[in-house]
Design a protein around this motif. Structure first.
Motif, PDB file in Angstrom:
ATOM      1  N   UNK A 234       0.844  -1.193   0.000  1.00 34.00           N
ATOM      2  CA  UNK A 234       0.000   0.000   0.000  1.00 34.00           C
ATOM      3  C   UNK A 234       0.878   1.240   0.000  1.00 34.00           C
ATOM      4  N   UNK A 235       0.406   2.256  -0.645  1.00 34.87           N
ATOM      5  CA  UNK A 235       1.158   3.504  -0.683  1.00 34.87           C
ATOM      6  C   UNK A 235       1.186   4.117   0.710  1.00 34.87           C
ATOM      7  N   UNK A 236       2.368   4.482   1.151  1.00 40.04           N
ATOM      8  CA  UNK A 236       2.531   5.012   2.503  1.00 40.04           C
ATOM      9  C   UNK A 236       2.262   6.511   2.517  1.00 40.04           C
ATOM     10  N   UNK A 237       1.254   6.908   3.277  1.00 34.05           N
ATOM     11  CA  UNK A 237       0.950   8.334   3.393  1.00 34.05           C
ATOM     12  C   UNK A 237       1.863   8.959   4.448  1.00 34.05           C
ATOM     13  N   UNK A 238       1.810  10.275   4.572  1.00 32.79           N
ATOM     14  CA  UNK A 238       2.668  10.976   5.526  1.00 32.79           C
ATOM     15  C   UNK A 238       2.303  10.598   6.954  1.00 32.79           C
ATOM     16  N   UNK A 239       3.327  10.430   7.809  1.00 33.57           N
ATOM     17  CA  UNK A 239       3.072  10.073   9.209  1.00 33.57           C
ATOM     18  C   UNK A 239       2.501  11.295   9.913  1.00 33.57           C
ATOM     19  N   UNK A 240       1.194  11.322  10.000  1.00 34.26           N
ATOM     20  CA  UNK A 240       0.536  12.500  10.573  1.00 34.26           C
ATOM     21  C   UNK A 240      -0.818  12.092  11.139  1.00 34.26           C
ATOM     22  N   UNK A 241      -1.125  12.620  12.311  1.00 31.13           N
ATOM     23  CA  UNK A 241      -2.434  12.383  12.921  1.00 31.13           C
ATOM     24  C   UNK A 241      -3.153  13.719  13.063  1.00 31.13           C
ATOM     25  N   UNK A 242      -4.388  13.741  12.635  1.00 29.01           N
ATOM     26  CA  UNK A 242      -5.183  14.973  12.771  1.00 29.01           C
ATOM     27  C   UNK A 242      -5.619  15.127  14.230  1.00 29.01           C
ATOM     28  N   UNK A 243      -6.179  16.319  14.552  1.00 33.83           N
ATOM     29  CA  UNK A 243      -6.653  16.571  15.916  1.00 33.83           C
ATOM     30  C   UNK A 243      -7.738  15.566  16.304  1.00 33.83           C
ATOM     31  N   UNK A 244      -8.588  15.229  15.331  1.00 34.84           N
ATOM     32  CA  UNK A 244      -9.652  14.249  15.596  1.00 34.84           C
ATOM     33  C   UNK A 244      -9.068  12.855  15.869  1.00 34.84           C
ATOM     34  N   UNK A 245      -8.001  12.506  15.145  1.00 34.17           N
ATOM     35  CA  UNK A 245      -7.329  11.225  15.377  1.00 34.17           C
ATOM     36  C   UNK A 245      -6.761  11.162  16.790  1.00 34.17           C
ATOM     37  N   UNK A 246      -6.156  12.275  17.221  1.00 36.20           N
ATOM     38  CA  UNK A 246      -5.596  12.328  18.581  1.00 36.20           C
ATOM     39  C   UNK A 246      -6.705  12.167  19.623  1.00 36.20           C
ATOM     40  N   UNK A 247      -7.807  12.848  19.394  1.00 37.90           N
ATOM     41  CA  UNK A 247      -8.925  12.796  20.335  1.00 37.90           C
ATOM     42  C   UNK A 247      -9.472  11.377  20.473  1.00 37.90           C
ATOM     43  N   UNK A 248      -9.500  10.651  19.376  1.00 39.47           N
ATOM     44  CA  UNK A 248     -10.013   9.275  19.395  1.00 39.47           C
ATOM     45  C   UNK A 248      -8.966   8.282  19.908  1.00 39.47           C
ATOM     46  N   UNK A 249      -7.692   8.588  19.719  1.00 41.96           N
ATOM     47  CA  UNK A 249      -6.636   7.636  20.068  1.00 41.96           C
ATOM     48  C   UNK A 249      -6.266   7.656  21.549  1.00 41.96           C
ATOM     49  N   UNK A 250      -6.195   8.845  22.154  1.00 45.20           N
ATOM     50  CA  UNK A 250      -5.706   8.939  23.541  1.00 45.20           C
ATOM     51  C   UNK A 250      -6.506   8.065  24.513  1.00 45.20           C
ATOM     52  N   UNK A 251      -7.856   8.142  24.530  1.00 46.10           N
ATOM     53  CA  UNK A 251      -8.599   7.254  25.440  1.00 46.10           C
ATOM     54  C   UNK A 251      -8.382   5.780  25.118  1.00 46.10           C
ATOM     55  N   UNK A 252      -8.247   5.454  23.823  1.00 46.26           N
ATOM     56  CA  UNK A 252      -8.031   4.059  23.415  1.00 46.26           C
ATOM     57  C   UNK A 252      -6.674   3.559  23.918  1.00 46.26           C
ATOM     58  N   UNK A 253      -5.627   4.415  23.865  1.00 45.20           N
ATOM     59  CA  UNK A 253      -4.314   4.029  24.389  1.00 45.20           C
ATOM     60  C   UNK A 253      -4.403   3.701  25.875  1.00 45.20           C
ATOM     61  N   UNK A 254      -5.082   4.568  26.628  1.00 44.46           N
ATOM     62  CA  UNK A 254      -5.172   4.379  28.079  1.00 44.46           C
ATOM     63  C   UNK A 254      -5.985   3.132  28.424  1.00 44.46           C
ATOM     64  N   UNK A 255      -7.102   2.933  27.714  1.00 49.59           N
ATOM     65  CA  UNK A 255      -7.921   1.731  27.978  1.00 49.59           C
ATOM     66  C   UNK A 255      -7.141   0.462  27.622  1.00 49.59           C
ATOM     67  N   UNK A 256      -6.415   0.501  26.502  1.00 48.34           N
ATOM     68  CA  UNK A 256      -5.615  -0.661  26.094  1.00 48.34           C
ATOM     69  C   UNK A 256      -4.543  -0.989  27.123  1.00 48.34           C
ATOM     70  N   UNK A 257      -3.934   0.058  27.698  1.00 49.62           N
ATOM     71  CA  UNK A 257      -2.905  -0.147  28.734  1.00 49.62           C
ATOM     72  C   UNK A 257      -3.502  -0.795  29.972  1.00 49.62           C
TER      73      UNK A 257
END
Length: 504
Positions: A234-257
């Motif tokens: 697959x074509x690799x896009x730029x390593x970048x997370x939008x503000x919405x991605x951050x908002x969705x990821x942070x709680x998921x990281x903590x719950x996963x931990x």
């Protein structure tokens, strides 16, 4: 305060130029190994065990630990880009991560995996720092009966959890126990099961078994049974997370931990359960219908963030039972246990007093390694993807050459080479019929120790088995062992009965 001072001493040892270099090399190699499909951290550590025989033990352990958690980081890259999990821990990441990559969001998926791994790994390392000494302090009070039952618990959990069936797991365990009996008897000094072969009087080298079962068997199995699979990149896009991605990821990281850490601490092993559990939790907790619709279609970022955090929290916390009780909970921790024994060190309750400098340097290196891995993973994803272009024939030939030279270099014995490839063929047969290989290594390492503790316990009890039921801790361990053996079958029987009744 005592823990903090010990950790600072560990940092002083870990930040020496030599140890920092070994940590960096281990992290880089581990990430590269994680990126290459089918070659997990257990195979990498097994292949490199002979190479570090003359290296200082602290540097060696830091190096192996770097490979250990580096491979868990790298496994997400190939899962997301090629939908090819290198480890079972990366299967869940592939489910949503590859869909994100196909919809042009590979950069966000890789970024949330890398940062989530860093967050979870760091939090789990804090847990190891705080609780491992407490577990060790408690374990020092245990006697031979408790130690034997702890090893029995390790045998039952490893054989039951790592195998597709308990029978297969137990069979693999007994192969390991039998191999561990080869050599001189610990008390009488008589040769056992050597078949008149002088080279076997010293026993079978654990390094030889690890390299044969994991590295050689991996290559032979791939050559004999796996067809050629051509997968488009697959074509690799730029390593970048939008503000919405951050908002969705942070709680998921903590719950996963939170989900992954307890699974690493208990001697039941496996990253599959916490990662799947994390995925199920994330899918259930999504409220926005638009976000919920991404699961299974274009790829939901929570489905990558949560499982990757759970995976890394589990593998980091797994060092607690390994260091404090000497119980490995996965293929890789079983090989790490062999690495400790290669240097004449037995992980267990005494490790924090007899080898305090080593342990705290190792724990400090986890913090340093997590930062190194974040630096490696975010900017260098493009480089790891290029590793996937190495042709399989050259890759497998390199592994075989590396394994053969390493095995011969231990004792310069031609017999070891024959034994290496015989063990490799055994590994192929085991893989072909779905027999797990980790219980073999665990049986070989813990078998002789369990035998010694059993003899000591029976001596204390003057030949009576009642010694295992006379102390609260030993009775508790007996109950836990029985529960591990009986409860899964009971639950399975109940669910089958419920399904039959529902069908009627």
């Amino acid at each position: 305060m005592e823990i903090f001072n010990a950790l600072m001493t560990g940092f002083a040892a870990a930040i020496t130029p030599v140890n920092l270099l070994w940590c960096l090399v281990g992290c880089a190699l581990g990430t590269a190994v994680g990126v290459l499909p089918g070659i997990g951290p257990a195979t990498a550590v097994a292949m490199l065990l002979p190479i570090t025989a003359k290296v200082d033990i602290t540097a060696s352990m830091i190096f192996f630990s770097g490979i250990y958690y580096g491979a868990m980081y790298g496994g997400s890259t190939t899962s997301i880009l090629l939908n090819t999990p290198g480890e079972t821990a990366s299967m869940v990441t592939a489910m949503e991560g590859n869909k994100m990559a196909k919809s042009g969001r590979a950069g966000a998926a890789l970024a949330t995996a890398a940062i989530g791994s860093f967050v979870a790994g760091t939090i789990a390392t804090v847990v190891v720092t705080m609780f491992a000494p407490m577990v060790a302090e408690f374990a020092v009070k245990l006697g031979p009966p408790e130690y034997f039952l702890l090893m029995l618990l390790a045998f039952t959990t490893v054989s039951a959890v790592l195998g597709k069936s308990t029978l297969r797991g137990m069979t693999a365990l007994f192969i390991g126990l039998a191999a561990g009996c080869v050599g001189l008897d610990q008390i009488s000094g008589q040769g056992r099961y050597t078949g008149g072969v002088p080279e076997l009087l010293d026993g079978i080298e654990i390094v030889l078994v690890a390299v044969g079962l994991f590295a050689v068997a991996e290559v032979l199995y791939a050559v004999l049974y796996e067809g050629r699979v051509v997968e488009g990149q697959n074509k690799l896009s730029r390593v970048h997370m939008s503000a919405r991605d951050w908002k969705r990821s942070v709680p998921a990281w903590l719950r996963g931990t939170v989900i992954g850490t307890p699974f690493g601490c208990i001697p039941a092993g496996g990253t599959e359960i916490p990662t799947f559990l994390s995925y199920a939790v994330e899918k259930k907790l999504v409220k926005d219908p638009k976000d919920k619709a991404e699961f299974g279609t274009t790829g939901a970022i929570e489905g990558v963030a949560g499982p990757e955090a759970a995976n890394n929290a589990t593998v980091t916390a797994a060092l607690i039972p390994l260091l404090t009780l000497g119980i490995p909970t996965s293929n890789t921790t079983a090989i790490l246990l062999g690495a400790f024994q290669n240097y004449g060190i037995q992980p267990g309750p005494q490790l924090f007093t007899s080898s305090a400098a080593l342990v705290w340097a190792l724990i400090a290196s986890l913090y340093i390694g997590n930062v190194m891995l974040l630096v490696l993973n975010l900017p260098m994803v493009g480089l790891w993807v290029k590793l996937l272009k190495i042709p399989k024939p050259q890759l497998y030939a390199g592994i075989l050459i590396f394994a053969t030279v390493g095995a011969y270099g231990m004792r310069q014995s031609a017999f070891d080479l024959f034994l290496l490839y015989a063990i490799g063929l055994l590994g192929v047969v085991m893989r072909r019929f779905d027999f797990p290989t980790a219980p073999v290594v665990v049986g070989m390492i813990l078998g002789p120790l369990a035998e010694a503790q059993l003899r000591n316990a029976m001596s204390i009890g003057e030949g009576s088995a009642a010694v295992f039921f006379q102390r609260p801790m030993s009775i508790t361990l007996v109950v836990i062992v029985l529960a591990v053996l009986i409860l899964p079958r009971l639950f399975k029987h109940m669910s089958e009965r419920k399904a039959r009744l529902a069908g009627v």
